[in-house]
Design an enzyme around this catalytic site. Structure first.
Site, PDB file in Angstrom:
ATOM      1  N   PRO A 141       0.801  -1.232   0.000  1.00 22.95           N
ATOM      2  CA  PRO A 141       0.000   0.000   0.000  1.00 22.95           C
ATOM      3  C   PRO A 141       0.837   1.287   0.000  1.00 22.95           C
ATOM      4  O   PRO A 141       0.318   2.358   0.311  1.00 22.95           O
ATOM      5  CB  PRO A 141      -0.792  -0.132   1.304  1.00 22.95           C
ATOM      6  CG  PRO A 141       0.157  -0.854   2.216  1.00 22.95           C
ATOM      7  CD  PRO A 141       0.919  -1.814   1.340  1.00 22.95           C
ATOM      8  N   GLU A 142       2.111   1.190  -0.365  1.00 21.44           N
ATOM      9  CA  GLU A 142       2.998   2.350  -0.252  1.00 21.44           C
ATOM     10  C   GLU A 142       2.477   3.580  -0.979  1.00 21.44           C
ATOM     11  O   GLU A 142       2.584   4.702  -0.473  1.00 21.44           O
ATOM     12  CB  GLU A 142       4.406   1.993  -0.780  1.00 21.44           C
ATOM     13  CG  GLU A 142       5.230   1.157   0.183  1.00 21.44           C
ATOM     14  CD  GLU A 142       5.043  -0.339   0.015  1.00 21.44           C
ATOM     15  OE1 GLU A 142       5.920  -1.096   0.460  1.00 21.44           O
ATOM     16  OE2 GLU A 142       4.002  -0.750  -0.549  1.00 21.44           O
TER      17      GLU A 142
END
Length: 243
Positions: free
Chosen positions: A135-136
């Site tokens: 989910p960066e």
């Protein structure tokens, strides 16, 4: 004094490496990253250890990078930024480069760098309830050091979907995509230990050569890969023992 954030346990040729920062979902701060890297590097110099399992204590395997440290990783502190990037890079690649085979036993949050550690292992056992993903981009950052391992494990289109959309997947979808080998209903450690114990029965020289060849042939052209295979084929005769 730095807290002990990695616990080691040896049993019948298998080393269990446990990330022990459960109150933070084993998020990778600098201290945990350093200790985990050293634990994985030390496998190569432990003659009694023939296989390893890596796991996380508590509710999840590893929630990825500890975002609380990011405030100290700024352009004004470029040396610290580069040191941390190098440390993370080494951690993401160390398991696959070790002569000792490593299986990850993952459960719960297996996010970002945590997912990268798992996929960097030779095999993965996952429990249902797994939440794996990258989910960066949702945090305004780039999944840079996990991208190589993910793309090689998954392929370009599916890997881009994961890193660009940041969607978390469960254990069954991860298996369907080929990211995990086995799915279990409860604690993944017993199934991971079963795999590691089978590895531990193999001649360690043969296992190390098999692992090295496996990763090597995936990185070079076909003719060169066949030549490396030919050389290993000749070498393997020295692994045989009389029964």
């Amino acid at each position: 004094m730095t807290d002990r954030l990695v616990e080691l346990e040896d049993c019948d040729g298998v080393r269990i490496i446990t990330m022990n920062r459960p109150n933070k979902l084993n998020a990778l701060n600098t201290a945990l990253t350093q200790q985990l890297l050293k634990s994985l590097e030390d496998l190569a110099s432990a003659p009694s250890v023939r296989a390893a399992v890596i796991r996380g204590e508590g509710r999840g395997f590893c929630a990825g990078a500890d975002l609380s440290e990011f405030k100290n990783l700024t352009p004004e502190q470029s040396d610290r930024v580069l040191e941390r990037a190098e440390l993370t890079c080494r951690l993401q690649s160390v398991a696959s480069q070790s002569p000792v085979p490593v299986v990850a036993a993952v459960h719960g949050a297996t996010i970002g760098g945590g997912a990268g550690i798992a996929l960097g292992c030779d095999m993965v056992v996952a429990s249902r309830g797994l939440k794996l993903g990258y989910p960066e981009t949702k945090h305004g950052i780039v999944p840079a050091l996990v991208m190589t391992g993910l793309q090689r494990a998954l392929g370009r289109k599916a890997a881009f979907e994961m890193v660009s959309l940041g969607r978390l997947i469960d254990a069954d979808e991860a298996k369907e995509l080929g990211l995990v080998n086995r799915v279990v209903d409860a604690d993944p450690l017993p199934a991971a230990l079963q795999i590691a114990s089978a590895w531990a029965e193999v001649n360690p020289r043969a296992m190390a050569a098999t692992k090295q060849l496996f990763y090597r042939v995936g990185e070079i052209p076909f003719d060169a890969a066949m030549a490396v295979g030919r050389d290993t084929n000749a070498l393997m005769r020295s692994f045989r023992t009389e029964n």
